[in-house]
Structures are given as C-alpha cells and as structure tokens.
Write a protein that holds these residues in place. Sequence first.
Motif, short mmCIF file in Angstrom:
data_model
loop_
_atom_site.label_atom_id
_atom_site.label_comp_id
_atom_site.label_asym_id
_atom_site.label_seq_id
_atom_site.Cartn_x
_atom_site.Cartn_y
_atom_site.Cartn_z
N PRO A 253 0.84 -1.21 0.00
CA PRO A 253 0.00 0.00 0.00
C PRO A 253 0.88 1.27 0.00
N LEU A 254 0.51 2.20 -0.83
CA LEU A 254 1.31 3.43 -0.98
C LEU A 254 0.35 4.63 -1.06
N ALA A 255 0.61 5.63 -0.20
CA ALA A 255 -0.23 6.84 -0.23
C ALA A 255 0.23 7.74 -1.37
N VAL A 256 -0.70 8.27 -2.12
CA VAL A 256 -0.33 9.21 -3.20
C VAL A 256 -1.09 10.52 -3.02
N VAL A 257 -0.39 11.62 -3.29
CA VAL A 257 -1.01 12.94 -3.21
C VAL A 257 -0.69 13.65 -4.52
N GLY A 258 -1.71 14.19 -5.17
CA GLY A 258 -1.50 14.93 -6.41
C GLY A 258 -1.67 14.03 -7.62
N GLU A 259 -1.58 14.68 -8.80
CA GLU A 259 -1.71 13.97 -10.07
C GLU A 259 -0.48 14.26 -10.90
N GLY A 260 -0.06 13.31 -11.71
CA GLY A 260 1.09 13.58 -12.55
C GLY A 260 1.56 12.30 -13.21
N PRO A 261 2.57 12.36 -14.07
CA PRO A 261 3.03 11.17 -14.80
C PRO A 261 3.55 10.07 -13.87
N VAL A 262 4.16 10.43 -12.74
CA VAL A 262 4.72 9.39 -11.86
C VAL A 262 3.58 8.66 -11.13
N VAL A 263 2.68 9.43 -10.51
CA VAL A 263 1.60 8.82 -9.75
C VAL A 263 0.75 7.91 -10.64
N THR A 264 0.46 8.34 -11.83
CA THR A 264 -0.39 7.51 -12.70
C THR A 264 0.36 6.30 -13.25
N ALA A 265 1.71 6.39 -13.31
CA ALA A 265 2.46 5.26 -13.88
C ALA A 265 2.82 4.20 -12.86
N LEU A 266 2.47 4.41 -11.58
CA LEU A 266 2.81 3.40 -10.56
C LEU A 266 2.18 2.05 -10.93
N PRO A 267 2.97 0.97 -10.98
CA PRO A 267 2.43 -0.34 -11.40
C PRO A 267 1.48 -0.92 -10.34
N ASP A 268 0.25 -1.15 -10.73
CA ASP A 268 -0.72 -1.57 -9.70
C ASP A 268 -0.62 -3.06 -9.35
N ASP A 269 0.28 -3.82 -10.03
CA ASP A 269 0.48 -5.20 -9.57
C ASP A 269 1.51 -5.27 -8.44
N VAL A 270 2.20 -4.14 -8.20
CA VAL A 270 3.20 -4.11 -7.13
C VAL A 270 2.72 -3.23 -5.98
N VAL A 271 2.23 -2.07 -6.29
CA VAL A 271 1.76 -1.17 -5.22
C VAL A 271 0.27 -0.90 -5.39
N GLU A 272 -0.33 -0.70 -4.22
CA GLU A 272 -1.74 -0.35 -4.21
C GLU A 272 -1.82 1.13 -3.83
N SER A 273 -2.21 1.97 -4.77
CA SER A 273 -2.23 3.42 -4.51
C SER A 273 -3.45 3.81 -3.70
N VAL A 274 -3.20 4.61 -2.65
CA VAL A 274 -4.29 5.13 -1.83
C VAL A 274 -4.21 6.66 -1.93
N ALA A 275 -5.22 7.26 -2.54
CA ALA A 275 -5.16 8.71 -2.77
C ALA A 275 -5.46 9.50 -1.50
N PHE A 276 -4.62 10.49 -1.20
CA PHE A 276 -4.85 11.41 -0.08
C PHE A 276 -4.96 12.83 -0.62
N GLU A 277 -5.75 13.67 0.04
CA GLU A 277 -5.92 15.06 -0.39
C GLU A 277 -4.71 15.89 0.01
N ASP A 278 -4.18 15.56 1.18
CA ASP A 278 -3.26 16.46 1.84
C ASP A 278 -1.97 15.72 2.16
N ALA A 279 -0.81 16.35 1.92
CA ALA A 279 0.48 15.71 2.16
C ALA A 279 0.66 15.33 3.62
N GLN A 280 0.20 16.20 4.52
CA GLN A 280 0.38 15.95 5.95
C GLN A 280 -0.34 14.67 6.40
N GLU A 281 -1.57 14.53 5.87
CA GLU A 281 -2.34 13.32 6.21
C GLU A 281 -1.63 12.07 5.70
#
Lengths: 307, 369
Positions: free
Chosen positions: B72-100
């Motif tokens: 599981p990996l927390a992601v904040v924001g949108e961009g080429p890196v966040v969208t390219a994360l391979p979902d067979d290795v990491v499970e992206s969990v979107a957060f609104e705020d970096a602090q959270e």
Amino acid sequence: MVTDRPDRPMAIEVDGLVKDYGGFRAVHDVSFSVAAGEFFGILGPNGAGKTTTLEIVEGIREPDEGAVRLLGEPVWPRNPRLLSRIGVQLQASAFFERLTCREQLQTFGGLYGVDQRRADDMLELVGLTEKADVREDQLSGGQRQRLSIACALVHDPEVVFLDEPTAALDPQARRNLWDLLRRIQEGGTTVVYTTHYMDEAEILCDRVAIMDAGRILSLDTPAALIRGLSAATRVALPREVLDTGAAHRLPGVETVVDTDGDVVLSTREPARLVAALAERNALDGVSVRTATLEDVFLTLTGREYRA
Amino acid sequence: MSATDVTTRSTPGTRPAGPRPSTSGQLRSLSRAMLRSFFRDRTSLLFAFLFPLMFLVVFGLVFRGDGAGTTPLAVVGEGPVVTALPDDVVESVAFEDAQEAVAAVEAGDVAGAVIEQGGEVTLYFAASDQVQAGTVQQVVSSVINEANLAATGQPPAITLTTQQVESERFGPIQFLAPGILSWGVATSAAFGAALTLVAWRNRQVLRRLRLSPAPAWTIVAARVGVSLLVALLQAVVFIAVAMLPVFGLELAGQWWLALPILLCGTCSFLGVGLLVGAIAKTEEAASALANFIVLPMAFLSGVFFDLSAAPSWMQSVSRVLPLGWMNDGITDVLVRGEGVAAVWLPCLVLLAFALVVGAAATRLFRWES
C-alpha cells in the motif's frame, strides 16, 4: 490316574509337562488324556498352573519337558493344519477393535475359510442374534463371553479350549453359559475348560483334574472324587427339633456340633440317620449336605478352597 | 452348516474334513477388519485426511505474502509518476493532503507516501519494514527513471524482461503440497501400523491369530495392503483439494510418476510403525514414540518449508532421512516436471529403509505383552 475309555479315541494326550518361569515351576509333571467328545475340566485356584497347562496343550507355549499329542499330532512347533481343527477362547477375550459381533465372527471365520453366512448361525447358537450389529465393546460381560465362545466355534472345531469362560460373570449369566457349554458337548465337540468354580465343574464335567501349585492332585469323575473321600454327610436340624443330648444317641452319628441355632450332625450312614429322624417325626427344617469338590480340595491340600 | 447341525452332530472324532483356509481368504479377512476399524476411528481419519488439509490452509496463508501481495502506498496529487505506478506491485491510496499522507506512513497504514507537485516528487517511507521500504523506493525510482527517459523522446538503450523458470504461476503451494502430502502419508502409515500392532497385542488378538491357521506374514501383508490403500486415498483427497482455485496447485505432465515414490515412502513409514509397535507397550506410548520420530524428521526434511535457506548441515541431514527423499522425489515429478529418471533412486532408498526398519521390527517383535 487316567481312566482310559478304550471305546473312544483319545483327543488329547499329555505326558509329563514341566514349565519353569525363571525358577518358579508353573507346571510340574502334568499328565492326562482326554477322550474325544469328553467334557474335561481343569480346576484349581488362581495361580495353580491351569492357564499355562492349557497354553502348552494348545501349542502356543513350548514346554520345558514333556509332550502333547492333540488329535494324534504333536502341537509343537506350530502346526497350522492342526490349528484349523481346534478352537480357542483365551482368558481375556480377543476381539478386533471397533467391529460388530457379526463382523468379529466373519473375520475369524475368514481365517479358517468358513462361509461368511456361518456368522449368523453362530450368533443364533449363542443367543446374540439381536446383537449382530452391535459393537463388541457395548456388550455385557456374559454376552462378550458368549461371543468369544462363538468365535472359538465358528469353524466347527473338533476340540475347543475355553480358559475360564465363566469367570467374573453374575450367577444368571453363568447359568446361561452352562447351557451353551452343554449344547456344545452334545454336538460332539471335545471341550477342555478351566475354572475356579468347584460347583460348576461338578455340574458340567465328565472328568475333572484338580490342580494346585502346578501339579494335578487328583483326576476322576466328580462323583468318584467325592466318593473317594468317604467324607461325612452333614445333617443340620433346628435346635427346637432336637437337643444335642438326644442327637448323640441317634444311630450312625459321629460328631455333633452346636452352631448358632442349628445342631449339625455328621454321619457316614445318612440313610439310617434320616430314617431315625423320620421315626421321631423330626424332619421339619432338616438340611442334608453331602461332600462337594470343595471338600475334595480341602482333603487334598489341607486348606480351604479359595477361588 | 446351521446352528442345529452343531447341536445334533454326535459322532466325535469322525468329522468330515472342514473347509481349507486359503491365504487369500485370510488376507482378505484381516485387511477388511483393519480397514473397518480404521474408517471407524475418528482420530485416525482426522490425522489421515483433515490434518494435512489444515496444514495446507495454515502454511498456504503464511507463505502467501511472498512477493504475491501488493504494497500500500499513499499518493497525493496527479502527474506522470503517480499515474504510472504499477498496480500489480503497489496499491495506490489517494490522499488530499500531504500531511495526512505522511501521518498514514507514520501510523504504519501504508508503506510510503508519494507527493507529486509539478515536476517534483517526494517519497516518504517508514524504515521499520525494510522489505517494504526497499520495494517502495525501487518502484518509485524506476517509475521516475522511465518518466525521465520518456521525456527525452529517446528509445531505451536496454530493456529488461523477467520470467520465472518453473511454471508460469509457481506459487508456494507447488512446494508446500508435496511436502505436506509426504508428511501426512508418512504419519498415517507409521501410526496405523504401530497402533494395530500394539492394540492387537494388548487385546490378545495376536495370540488368538497365532492359534488360528493364518500364517504370521498375512498379518503384516494385510497391514501393508491397508496402508498403501489409505495412502492412495489420502493422496487423491489431498491433491484434489490442493488443486482447487483457492490453493491453485498445478500438476506437471507426468504427475503419476509420484505414485511409486508415494507407495515406497508408505512402506518406509509402515516399517517405522512396525518398529514402534514392536517396542511400545501401550497405545499411548506408541503414539508418542511415532510422533517423536516422524515430527522432527518432518522439520529436518524440509517438508513444511524450503531448506535452501537452511544451514548446510540440515540440508545434509535431510539427504539421509526417508521423509526428505520422499518429499524431494515427489516434488521433482509432481510439480517440477522431471521424468522417470528422477523416480528410481528415491524409490530404492525408501525401500531399502523399509527393509532395514522392517528387519529391526521383526527382531524386536513380541506376540504377547
């Protein structure tokens, strides 16, 4: 000692058996023979050497000295051909775990090449038909013994060995078993059995060998053994009927003992004594007790018989 | 013959020759008695069939995490890196705020947090789980490298393709199943033989059999037959369950080559059981002794886990233990797809072991207690 009956072939001939267990002589020069069709009892207290003798005769134990011929053949070393002609019930009943009565009989029958349907006939013979599908561990003591005997008889053996089949049974179960044992003998099977019940041996056996401390003390028909004692007959009367003074004057009286409530006379002429009592009209409440095998044992060993 | 025949026959000593017992009939009779008492004994059934399946479930779950799961990996924001994360290795969990997102990393809910703002990517990770920290760093940096490379418009100079050598989906079940099966069959064979011997001796059945025309070898032969049959049943049930999609066992083409090894192994442990049964005086002692032999052997033979990471002395020990030969042999043909050449040596070793323990059992055997 052995009363041979020339008209009948010998089923068992035992000659001079000796068996030691580390210095303890369990069987000491035991000889006897059993005629075909005979009901033969080996009687004695626990530890008398009955079971060891039986085991040597069956061929499961080798004697240190002596020899056994069973149905004309030597029993040692193990002789499978002979084993299919004899039936054995061990002292502790040997059953396969978690099998029903019918299955126990079928299993034993299979070892002797007997038809599987024979199991139901055997159940009927020993009165366990309604227990056919019940597991052996749910039977009562008497039922277990009957099943065990049925397993020993499943292949219709010529000689059957029963080691204390009536031990630890209640009186009713013992009497049921007596009927069964008699029927087996009436069927022509030679029965050899051990017991520590004197009364039972007296009732069932054609001949009895009385054993104690590894030896056969005496061997004959129960009646002959008792006759041989020429033991006194005891006649007991209530004291109100006869006082001890009058008792002494009766014909044939040897001793008079005053026990609590009863006067006990001993006599070797019971007929004369009872006739004299009848003349005096003194027969109310009289009990007459003749000698039993227990008296024989007492005379032979000099001590009371303890089963 | 009926019951009335018994009571009416009255010519002693002149009996017609009875039926002649055949050894095949005796074998059938003893085998049937053993099978019946086995299938009516819940404890034996539990050990033979349910226990191996329980182990399959437990160990299957323990080893499931190995590379198969996602991190599981927390992601904040949108961009080429966040969208390219391979979902067979990491499970992206979107957060609104970096602090959270960072707070979630600190709490251990996620393995790391990727914050992408414009051309800048920040990765926060928790070093408490080194494996996950490594995974997260590698994944994110490789994604960034690829993104950088793509931005230059040049084709990659070197490409890497990875491929597993065994089967396409070579999960841990492929190693677990042969091991647990070997252990289950071995335990069952050893217990079955030991308990039959002790129970029959203590219940005087052995003495009674000795007073029947059945030869002694028929007792052992019946036990061998029954144990082999039980082992086959165990294998069928176990493999059928292991092949369910939940567990996902896949058999190699010549899977049936495992049968001779399975049966020879059964003979080995049947021999162990006969030896235990010859020594032990009570059924309790027999169970304890059989366990004392088979269970340590299971661990030393790499039945429940791969021994390649174990100390070398343990690997050497496993090469002399029958359970090790059984396990390796069955693994080779059942899942590794090896051929007949891999069968004969394990079979030979297992049969030799069976002969040795069988001879020892024969020497120590007693008819009565």
